[in-house]
Scaffold this motif. Structure first.
Motif, PDB file in Angstrom:
ATOM      1  N   ASP A  84      20.855   0.607   8.836  1.00 20.05           N
ATOM      2  CA  ASP A  84      21.751   1.528   9.532  1.00 20.05           C
ATOM      3  C   ASP A  84      22.158   0.934  10.874  1.00 20.05           C
ATOM      4  O   ASP A  84      21.316   0.386  11.598  1.00 20.05           O
ATOM      5  N   THR A  85      23.440   1.073  11.219  1.00 21.93           N
ATOM      6  CA  THR A  85      23.909   0.630  12.524  1.00 21.93           C
ATOM      7  C   THR A  85      25.150   1.443  12.889  1.00 21.93           C
ATOM      8  O   THR A  85      25.719   2.134  12.037  1.00 21.93           O
ATOM      9  N   PHE A  86      25.556   1.371  14.130  1.00 21.99           N
ATOM     10  CA  PHE A  86      26.760   2.101  14.545  1.00 21.99           C
ATOM     11  C   PHE A  86      27.355   1.422  15.769  1.00 21.99           C
ATOM     12  O   PHE A  86      26.731   0.592  16.433  1.00 21.99           O
ATOM     13  N   THR A  87      28.595   1.789  16.047  1.00 15.43           N
ATOM     14  CA  THR A  87      29.264   1.320  17.258  1.00 15.43           C
ATOM     15  C   THR A  87      30.122   2.450  17.787  1.00 15.43           C
ATOM     16  O   THR A  87      30.473   3.385  17.063  1.00 15.43           O
ATOM     17  N   SER A  88      30.441   2.388  19.060  1.00 11.20           N
ATOM     18  CA  SER A  88      31.293   3.395  19.709  1.00 11.20           C
ATOM     19  C   SER A  88      32.461   2.672  20.392  1.00 11.20           C
ATOM     20  O   SER A  88      32.238   1.691  21.091  1.00 11.20           O
ATOM     21  N   VAL A  89      33.678   3.164  20.146  1.00 13.19           N
ATOM     22  CA  VAL A  89      34.882   2.500  20.637  1.00 13.19           C
ATOM     23  C   VAL A  89      35.714   3.491  21.445  1.00 13.19           C
ATOM     24  O   VAL A  89      36.042   4.582  20.943  1.00 13.19           O
ATOM     25  N   ALA A  90      36.020   3.126  22.677  1.00 12.09           N
ATOM     26  CA  ALA A  90      36.926   3.945  23.500  1.00 12.09           C
ATOM     27  C   ALA A  90      38.353   3.526  23.193  1.00 12.09           C
ATOM     28  O   ALA A  90      38.682   2.321  23.182  1.00 12.09           O
ATOM     29  N   LEU A  91      39.237   4.493  22.953  1.00  8.95           N
ATOM     30  CA  LEU A  91      40.624   4.209  22.612  1.00  8.95           C
ATOM     31  C   LEU A  91      41.452   4.036  23.863  1.00  8.95           C
ATOM     32  O   LEU A  91      41.191   4.641  24.903  1.00  8.95           O
ATOM     33  N   ARG A  92      42.472   3.201  23.742  1.00  9.68           N
ATOM     34  CA  ARG A  92      43.413   3.021  24.852  1.00  9.68           C
ATOM     35  C   ARG A  92      44.474   4.121  24.790  1.00  9.68           C
ATOM     36  O   ARG A  92      44.901   4.537  23.712  1.00  9.68           O
ATOM     37  N   HIS A  93      44.881   4.602  25.945  1.00  9.21           N
ATOM     38  CA  HIS A  93      45.947   5.625  26.011  1.00  9.21           C
ATOM     39  C   HIS A  93      46.866   5.313  27.176  1.00  9.21           C
ATOM     40  O   HIS A  93      46.438   4.714  28.151  1.00  9.21           O
TER      41      HIS A  93
END
Length: 351
Positions: A342-351
């Motif tokens: 199991d693994t995960f990542t978090s991505v902030a979107l550009r606006h």
């Protein structure tokens, strides 16, 4: 007395001693074999786990890199003619196990994406008909122009590449630092052209690719831009917008990239065949085949950090997304057991 001791020494081991020794040997051998079998099983499981980690790293690395570019090249304000925004936001579809976003990414046969800014002097000297002069990461601040006060040899001013000694004006097809170099633009490619106040239009790159005059070269489009398109100087850009899709299909994580007319939004919601035709995108590319059931999951959060749970997201909620969490669970058989990762990542979107 000595003879008696010598006779005893020649007599050897007794049957009981042999049985005891053999039993101990069997026990030791069985323990050793058990350890070797256990060690082999552990090695196979560790090797399988290593492969799962590598697969997960490659997929999440690609997804997170591309997702960070979501919205690149997208005009964020309405058109003057009232047609509204091109897309509601960087994300154009979002479910629990699939995501679609818009971004200017390089096509599979290109080295660079299509984002470029307008050169400042679009009208002096006049450009060839249906052409726009561009500056980008290849050309630096140089327009392909030999007659204006801002003229310079594009090749000598490249921000990325070592000069090849060929200028875009004299060798437009071979100089890698031309705006059309490294297949940054391709004949027939669709571009979104955005002016300084956010108005956008769509144009295709001409089959000729570039237009030439006695002193200037520029990217040639299939139709003219409005005369007032360059009213705001030093503003505006072109982009080749792609629609990028990730989904879980059974135990396979798949990716698809679509180009063509960016204004064609009717196919965006259909994940089975989102491209307009086979010439406007890739096929569904399998990235890995070892995902668990529900092994790819997306979570969406707004600017306040609250999770948006009404999936698939509505158009209004798509506008609100500021961060995406991607959870990936992989599994594969190894030595009669199932290895999971199991693994995960978090991505902030550009606006």
């Amino acid at each position: 007395m000595v003879a008696r001791a010598s006779a005893r020494a020649r007599r050897g081991f007794t049957l009981i001693e042999v049985i005891v020794a053999s039993g101990m040997g069997v026990i030791i051998l069985a323990a050793l074999m058990g350890y070797l079998v256990h060690r082999a099983r552990m090695d196979q499981q560790e090797a399988q786990l290593g492969r799962l980690k590598q697969d997960a790293s490659l997929v999440l690395g690609l997804l997170s890199r591309e997702l960070r570019q979501a919205g690149l090249g997208r005009p964020t304000r309405a058109r003057r003619d009232g047609d509204g925004e091109l897309y509601p936001g960087p994300l154009i579809a979002a479910t629990e196990s699939s995501i679609a976003f818009v971004a200017d990414l390089p096509r599979p046969d290109a080295s660079l994406n299509g984002v470029s800014g307008f050169a400042a002097n679009q009208g002096a000297p006049p450009l060839p008909d249906r052409a726009v002069a561009l500056v980008n990461e290849l050309t630096g601040g140089c327009d392909v122009d030999s007659s204006s006060p801002t003229a310079c040899r594009t090749d000598e001013a490249s921000l990325l590449l070592t000069p090849s000694g060929e200028d875009c004006l004299t060798s437009p097809r071979s100089a890698p630092t031309c705006p059309w170099g490294l297949k940054k633009y391709q004949p027939g490619e669709w571009l979104v052209v955005v002016d300084g106040v956010g108005r956008w239009l769509e144009r295709q790159v001409s089959p000729n690719l570039f237009a030439s005059s006695s002193s200037r070269n520029a990217l040639e489009l299939d139709a003219r831009l409005p005369l007032d398109f360059f009213e705001v100087p030093n503003r505006g850009w072109v982009a080749s917008l792609d629609r990028v899709f990730y989904r879980l299909q059974g135990e396979t994580v798949e990716r698809k990239q679509c180009w063509g007319s960016a204004g064609t939004t009717a196919t965006v919601s259909g994940f089975s065949s989102p491209c307009g035709s086979t010439t406007e995108g890739t096929t569904w590319e399998p990235l890995l085949r070892s995902a668990s059931r529900r092994g790819l999951a997306f979570r969406y959060f707004d600017a306040q950090g609250s999770e948006l749970t009404a999936l698939p997201l509505s158009t209004e909620d798509l506008r609100r997304v500021r961060r995406v969490e991607v959870l990936l669970r992989l599994s594969a058989p190894a030595s009669g057991e199932t290895v999971t990762y199991d693994t995960f990542t978090s991505v902030a979107l550009r606006h």
